[in-house]
Scaffold this motif. Structure first.
Motif, PDB file in Angstrom:
ATOM      1  N   GLN A  83      -3.050  -0.316  -9.051  1.00 18.23           N
ATOM      2  CA  GLN A  83      -2.460   0.025  -7.764  1.00 18.23           C
ATOM      3  C   GLN A  83      -1.411  -0.991  -7.335  1.00 18.23           C
ATOM      4  OE1 GLN A  83      -5.623   0.081  -8.471  1.00 18.23           O
ATOM      5  NE2 GLN A  83      -6.729   1.683  -7.401  1.00 18.23           N
ATOM      6  N   SER A 109       3.929  -1.366  -4.332  1.00 22.31           N
ATOM      7  CA  SER A 109       2.662  -1.032  -3.694  1.00 22.31           C
ATOM      8  C   SER A 109       1.594  -2.041  -4.066  1.00 22.31           C
ATOM      9  CB  SER A 109       2.210   0.368  -4.121  1.00 22.31           C
ATOM     10  OG  SER A 109       1.904   0.386  -5.502  1.00 22.31           O
ATOM     11  N   PRO A 132      -3.080  -2.522  -3.595  1.00 24.63           N
ATOM     12  CA  PRO A 132      -4.319  -1.773  -3.321  1.00 24.63           C
ATOM     13  C   PRO A 132      -4.479  -1.411  -1.849  1.00 24.63           C
ATOM     14  CG  PRO A 132      -4.766  -3.561  -4.834  1.00 24.63           C
ATOM     15  CD  PRO A 132      -3.344  -3.742  -4.365  1.00 24.63           C
ATOM     16  N   TYR A 162      -1.591   1.621  -1.460  1.00 30.13           N
ATOM     17  CA  TYR A 162      -1.347   2.509  -2.608  1.00 30.13           C
ATOM     18  C   TYR A 162      -1.585   3.972  -2.225  1.00 30.13           C
ATOM     19  CZ  TYR A 162      -1.675   4.505  -7.275  1.00 30.13           C
ATOM     20  OH  TYR A 162      -1.493   5.282  -8.392  1.00 30.13           O
ATOM     21  N   ASN A 163      -2.613   4.217  -1.376  1.00 29.18           N
ATOM     22  CA  ASN A 163      -2.962   5.593  -1.011  1.00 29.18           C
ATOM     23  C   ASN A 163      -2.216   6.070   0.227  1.00 29.18           C
ATOM     24  OD1 ASN A 163      -4.820   5.977  -3.127  1.00 29.18           O
ATOM     25  ND2 ASN A 163      -6.351   4.806  -2.005  1.00 29.18           N
TER      26      ASN A 163
END
Ligand SMILES: [Zn+2]
Length: 66
Positions: A47, A53, A55, A58-59
């Motif tokens: 990620q 990006s 962690p 990342y989403n």
């Protein structure tokens, strides 16, 4: 005397290297996308992409799209 000291230094260095070879080479940095602090451990997952990006974000599609 000097020889014994050198051996001791060597042992400490080898011990730390064996513990975390990757963490020793990396430093805590900051994500360019979300400004979150990224620890060396957090830089290991896929990620984390430098300047893209981490962690933490990342989403988050909004940050990625912008
Ligand atoms: Zn981020």
């Amino acid at each position: 005397m000097g020889d014994a000291h050198y051996t001791g230094e060597c042992f400490v260095f080898d011990y730390r290297t064996a513990l975390n070879p990757q963490l020793e080479a990396m430093e805590t940095t900051q994500c360019f996308a979300c400004r979150a602090v990224v620890t060396p451990r957090e830089q290991l997952p896929a990620q984390y992409v430098y300047e893209v990006s981490c962690p933490h974000c990342y989403n988050n599609d909004n940050l990625a799209a912008d």
